[in-house]
Design a protein around this motif. Structure first.
Motif: not given
Ligand code: FEO
Length: 174
Positions: A16-18, A23-25, A45-47, A49-54, A93-98, A126-131
């Motif tokens: 899901a993170e990848f 998506l952001y890329l 940058v969002q792209f 960060e998401e790779q970092d989450h993965a 999308h970020e709500k789905v991830v939350t 992190e999800q609070i911040e993302e949303e």
């Molecule tokens: Fe990996 Fe945008 O949450």
């Protein structure tokens, strides 16, 4: 030690993170093509960060003696009607991830898996911040409307966003 169910759920989260990264890329490439270089930078940058989450999830699975199993990444959209539309999709999308992170936490509680609960706390914050960030840009874009100068200024502002390594990975490198 991770339960089989937890290991599978964490691997699904890696995917899901990848997917989020992809998506952001895609958004970044779309806005690059539309000559909004600042917006493209923000999504790039969002792209990252998401790779970092993965990576954080993969590192965690490995550190718990589990096995990371990478799966195919589903296709993503390739164009958006407007910048506002892209940020609305980002928030949706970020709500789905939350929801996914909350589901992982529920499994960790059921398993009495305190290590995974502890690891997930960073993601809950992190999800609070993302949303919140996506919501802020939606509000700003609604105020700007079709005002070309407003969009120009926002594009300039978002060009300044820089990538920083998230805390769980920065600590890993110490
Ligand atoms: Fe990996 Fe945008 O949450």
């Amino acid at each position: 030690m991770l339960s089989k169910r937890m290991e599978e759920a964490l691997n699904a989260q890696v995917n899901a993170e990848f997917w989020s990264a992809y998506l952001y890329l895609s958004m970044s490439m779309h806005f690059e093509n539309e000559s909004y270089k600042g917006i493209a930078n923000w999504f790039k940058v969002q792209f990252q960060e998401e790779q970092d989450h993965a990576t954080i999830f993969m590192n965690y699975i490995n550190s718990m003696g589990g096995k990371v199993t990478l799966r195919p990444i589903d296709a993503v959209e390739t164009s958006w009607n407007s910048i506002l539309h892209a940020y609305e999709e980002t928030l949706r999308h970020e709500k789905v991830v939350t929801g996914l992170i909350n589901d992982l936490y529920s499994i960790a509680i059921e398993d009495k898996d305190y290590a995974t609960q502890s690891m997930l706390k960073w993601f809950i914050d992190e999800q609070i911040e993302e949303e919140e960030t996506a919501r802020d840009y939606i509000d700003a874009l609604k105020k700007i409307g079709d005002n070309g100068y407003g969009l120009y200024m926002l594009d300039k502002e978002l060009a300044a966003r820089t990538y920083t390594t998230p805390a769980p990975l920065a600590n890993n490198n110490e």
